[in-house]
Design a protein around this motif. Structure first.
Motif, PDB file in Angstrom:
ATOM      1  N   TYR A   1       0.823  -1.206   0.000  1.00 28.52           N
ATOM      2  CA  TYR A   1       0.000   0.000   0.000  1.00 28.52           C
ATOM      3  C   TYR A   1       0.858   1.259   0.000  1.00 28.52           C
ATOM      4  O   TYR A   1       0.603   2.201  -0.745  1.00 28.52           O
ATOM      5  N   ILE A   2       1.897   1.262   0.816  1.00 26.58           N
ATOM      6  CA  ILE A   2       2.754   2.450   0.891  1.00 26.58           C
ATOM      7  C   ILE A   2       3.464   2.686  -0.442  1.00 26.58           C
ATOM      8  O   ILE A   2       3.468   3.803  -0.974  1.00 26.58           O
ATOM      9  N   GLY A   3       4.066   1.641  -0.997  1.00 25.51           N
ATOM     10  CA  GLY A   3       4.790   1.778  -2.259  1.00 25.51           C
ATOM     11  C   GLY A   3       3.888   2.227  -3.392  1.00 25.51           C
ATOM     12  O   GLY A   3       4.249   3.113  -4.190  1.00 25.51           O
ATOM     13  N   SER A   4       2.708   1.624  -3.479  1.00 22.71           N
ATOM     14  CA  SER A   4       1.803   1.968  -4.578  1.00 22.71           C
ATOM     15  C   SER A   4       1.282   3.395  -4.436  1.00 22.71           C
ATOM     16  O   SER A   4       1.119   4.098  -5.441  1.00 22.71           O
ATOM     17  N   VAL A   5       1.035   3.834  -3.208  1.00 25.32           N
ATOM     18  CA  VAL A   5       0.559   5.205  -2.998  1.00 25.32           C
ATOM     19  C   VAL A   5       1.639   6.211  -3.393  1.00 25.32           C
ATOM     20  O   VAL A   5       1.339   7.254  -4.006  1.00 25.32           O
ATOM     21  N   LEU A   6       2.894   5.916  -3.086  1.00 16.93           N
ATOM     22  CA  LEU A   6       3.982   6.824  -3.464  1.00 16.93           C
ATOM     23  C   LEU A   6       4.040   7.017  -4.974  1.00 16.93           C
ATOM     24  O   LEU A   6       4.131   8.149  -5.467  1.00 16.93           O
ATOM     25  N   LEU A   7       3.980   5.914  -5.719  1.00 18.53           N
ATOM     26  CA  LEU A   7       4.019   6.048  -7.177  1.00 18.53           C
ATOM     27  C   LEU A   7       2.739   6.705  -7.685  1.00 18.53           C
ATOM     28  O   LEU A   7       2.779   7.498  -8.633  1.00 18.53           O
ATOM     29  N   GLN A   8       1.611   6.384  -7.059  1.00 21.08           N
ATOM     30  CA  GLN A   8       0.351   7.000  -7.474  1.00 21.08           C
ATOM     31  C   GLN A   8       0.404   8.516  -7.338  1.00 21.08           C
ATOM     32  O   GLN A   8      -0.089   9.248  -8.198  1.00 21.08           O
ATOM     33  N   LEU A   9       1.030   8.999  -6.262  1.00 22.31           N
ATOM     34  CA  LEU A   9       1.161  10.440  -6.063  1.00 22.31           C
ATOM     35  C   LEU A   9       2.018  11.072  -7.163  1.00 22.31           C
ATOM     36  O   LEU A   9       1.720  12.179  -7.634  1.00 22.31           O
ATOM     37  N   ILE A  10       3.066  10.368  -7.565  1.00 22.50           N
ATOM     38  CA  ILE A  10       3.908  10.869  -8.660  1.00 22.50           C
ATOM     39  C   ILE A  10       3.096  10.950  -9.945  1.00 22.50           C
ATOM     40  O   ILE A  10       3.124  11.965 -10.662  1.00 22.50           O
ATOM     41  N   CYS A  11       2.361   9.871 -10.245  1.00 19.38           N
ATOM     42  CA  CYS A  11       1.526   9.849 -11.449  1.00 19.38           C
ATOM     43  C   CYS A  11       0.422  10.902 -11.358  1.00 19.38           C
ATOM     44  O   CYS A  11       0.060  11.534 -12.352  1.00 19.38           O
ATOM     45  N   PHE A  12      -0.117  11.065 -10.165  1.00 18.35           N
ATOM     46  CA  PHE A  12      -1.162  12.052  -9.899  1.00 18.35           C
ATOM     47  C   PHE A  12      -0.680  13.447 -10.282  1.00 18.35           C
ATOM     48  O   PHE A  12      -1.426  14.247 -10.867  1.00 18.35           O
ATOM     49  N   LEU A  13       0.573  13.738  -9.973  1.00 19.74           N
ATOM     50  CA  LEU A  13       1.165  15.039 -10.277  1.00 19.74           C
ATOM     51  C   LEU A  13       1.203  15.267 -11.787  1.00 19.74           C
ATOM     52  O   LEU A  13       0.851  16.352 -12.278  1.00 19.74           O
ATOM     53  N   PHE A  14       1.603  14.253 -12.552  1.00 22.23           N
ATOM     54  CA  PHE A  14       1.671  14.382 -14.009  1.00 22.23           C
ATOM     55  C   PHE A  14       0.275  14.544 -14.619  1.00 22.23           C
ATOM     56  O   PHE A  14       0.071  15.316 -15.546  1.00 22.23           O
ATOM     57  N   VAL A  15      -0.703  13.793 -14.073  1.00 22.34           N
ATOM     58  CA  VAL A  15      -2.059  13.840 -14.627  1.00 22.34           C
ATOM     59  C   VAL A  15      -2.737  15.174 -14.340  1.00 22.34           C
ATOM     60  O   VAL A  15      -3.380  15.765 -15.213  1.00 22.34           O
ATOM     61  N   LEU A  16      -2.593  15.698 -13.115  1.00 25.72           N
ATOM     62  CA  LEU A  16      -3.288  16.920 -12.719  1.00 25.72           C
ATOM     63  C   LEU A  16      -2.540  18.200 -13.082  1.00 25.72           C
ATOM     64  O   LEU A  16      -3.159  19.224 -13.372  1.00 25.72           O
ATOM     65  N   LYS A  17      -1.220  18.115 -13.028  1.00 24.40           N
ATOM     66  CA  LYS A  17      -0.411  19.313 -13.267  1.00 24.40           C
ATOM     67  C   LYS A  17       0.556  19.098 -14.434  1.00 24.40           C
ATOM     68  O   LYS A  17       1.741  19.416 -14.339  1.00 24.40           O
ATOM     69  N   GLY A  18       0.031  18.571 -15.512  1.00 26.61           N
ATOM     70  CA  GLY A  18       0.869  18.294 -16.679  1.00 26.61           C
ATOM     71  C   GLY A  18       1.544  19.530 -17.234  1.00 26.61           C
ATOM     72  O   GLY A  18       2.656  19.463 -17.758  1.00 26.61           O
ATOM     73  N   GLU A  19       0.872  20.690 -17.089  1.00 30.16           N
ATOM     74  CA  GLU A  19       1.444  21.935 -17.627  1.00 30.16           C
ATOM     75  C   GLU A  19       2.743  22.291 -16.927  1.00 30.16           C
ATOM     76  O   GLU A  19       3.596  22.990 -17.515  1.00 30.16           O
TER      77      GLU A  19
END
Length: 440
Positions: free
Chosen positions: A162-180
């Motif tokens: 859970y911890i590992g997947s959440v860390l990567l999810q947050l990284i991906c989340f940043l690219f998806v929401l703040k791609g600009e």
């Protein structure tokens, strides 16, 4: 393996969960389902897509692809676990499936609306890689931990995941929401980049357990049969042994039925929210992050409760909560309601998986040489549950036109599992009474 409860070995083992759980979160639970629904829904055909010339409801097609992937694993695992036990090389198979899964995720970087067939096939291959690696990962549990430590070690694995997947999810989340922020203009690029990052994360962190875990000990019993046919013969032998174990033979049927519900909900929840509640990718990612964070607490909580009340009683309580989740989901029409359900799902999701694995491990005889075969049987049971559950979900959505009706079908599976758990609890009491009587 003689040196059980070794902290370094257990930590390395748990990092396998850290590595591949990123697939489970990003590919099956958040970004991929939302991206898939978005690129396969259009004004001309609605939610129907053409796959090699045949028309399907888009989410039903992805459900069928997962069913097919897990059916392949049901057929392969007996053969592979037989070879692993005979040769003592289960780590090689873990590596093979890890490479397959991570490569398939990397290939999804090229998935767009013009390459539907390629995307669905890679989606299925990633599922094969994930599920295939897990059977050999699970089979290490009785080798690295004593019975009294297996609940804690199993929970540790899920917690790392859970911890590992959440860390990567947050990284991906940043690219998806703040791609600009990163100069990303194409809206499809950030999700596809996320798939690539999952593949790299998966294979990268998996190197930690591969560098520490032993390859496995060969089974001293010689095989007089063909190694391919032998896998199914070995599965038959395990079944005969299981039938002689009063608790294990009752646990597995209950595990099968409630797993049909648990695994399916985990795989289809995001698609349900995207289609029925019109939730956007950022909201879906937020919900899954909530589930993952609550699940960390849930897995630890269930482990502690099991020490006080026993595994079976805790499982009964958790399955009752799952039945409530299914009923609530059927009547869910607002995003706020879905957020509330997500918190409950997070609480019971990690707990039931961790508790199921450690309960099965506890019911096994001590010092058995063929742990891969016994855990192959466990994983075949789970994969068959996924095949049945996910296929049923997609099938009832297609014939009724609504995934809500499919949710009620999952509730029926949980009810059957609950009835069987009560039967197991009664059998456990009888076994304990007999042991007490013999000790006098």
């Amino acid at each position: 393996m003689e040196n059980k409860n070794n902290k370094k070995t257990i930590r390395a083992w748990a990092f396998f969960d850290w590595a591949n759980s990123a697939y489970n979160l990003v590919i099956t639970s958040t970004i991929f389902p939302a991206y898939y629904v978005a690129i396969t829904t259009n004004h001309a055909n609605g939610d129907r897509v053409n796959f090699f010339g045949k028309s399907f409801v888009n989410t039903a097609l992805s459900d069928y692809a997962l069913s097919a992937a897990y059916l392949v694993m049901v057929l392969l695992l007996p053969i592979l676990s037989s070879i692993a036990d005979y040769k003592g090389n289960k780590k090689i198979f873990m590596l093979f499936f890890t490479l397959l899964g991570s490569a398939a995720c990397c290939a999804l970087f090229n998935f767009d609306k013009d390459h539907l067939e390629m995307g669905v096939i890679c989606f299925a291959l990633a599922a094969i890689g994930y599920s295939g690696g897990f059977v050999f990962y699970n089979s290490y549990l009785p080798e690295i931990a004593t019975i009294d430590m297996q609940d804690n070690v199993s929970a540790k694995g899920f917690t790392y995941g859970y911890i590992g997947s959440v860390l990567l999810q947050l990284i991906c989340f940043l690219f998806v929401l703040k791609g600009e922020w990163f100069g990303i203009v194409d809206k499809t690029f950030a999700p596809r980049l996320s798939f690539l990052l999952v593949g790299l994360w998966w294979i990268g962190f998996a190197m930690i357990p591969f560098s520490v875990l032993p390859k496995g000990s060969p089974n001293a019993v010689s095989h007089s049969h063909n190694i391919i046919k032998g896998g199914f013969i070995e599965l038959g032998h395990v079944w005969k042994k299981v039938k002689e174990m009063p608790l294990l033979k009752r646990f597995l049927p209950s595990f099968f039925f409630y797993s049909m519900g648990v695994q399916t909900i985990m795989l289809v929840a995001t698609g349900f929210a995207a289609k029925e509640l019109k939730m956007e990718t950022p909201q879906l990612i937020t919900i899954i992050l909530i589930i993952q964070l609550v699940a960390i607490f849930g897995a630890t909580l269930m482990s502690r409760l099991s020490g006080k009340y026993g595994n079976v009683r805790v499982l009964i309580g958790v399955v009752i909560l799952w039945i409530g989740v299914c009923i609530a989901a059927y009547f869910t029409y607002t995003q706020t309601q879905f957020y509330i359900i997500a918190v409950v799902v997070g609480l019971v999701m990690g707990g039931i998986q961790s508790m199921s694995r450690s309960t099965y491990s506890k019911y096994l005889p001590e010092n058995i040489p063929d742990t891969a075969s016994f855990f192959s049987f466990y994983d075949v049971t789970e994969k068959l549950a996924i095949v049945g559950g996910v296929f049923s979900f997609g099938f009832f959505e297609e014939i009724t036109g609504s995934p809500r009706n499919s949710v009620l079908v999952l509730g029926v599976f949980f009810i059957v599992g609950l009835i069987l758990l009560f039967s197991l609890l009664k059998a456990e009491r009888n076994v304990n009474k007999n042991l007490d009587f013999s000790a006098r």
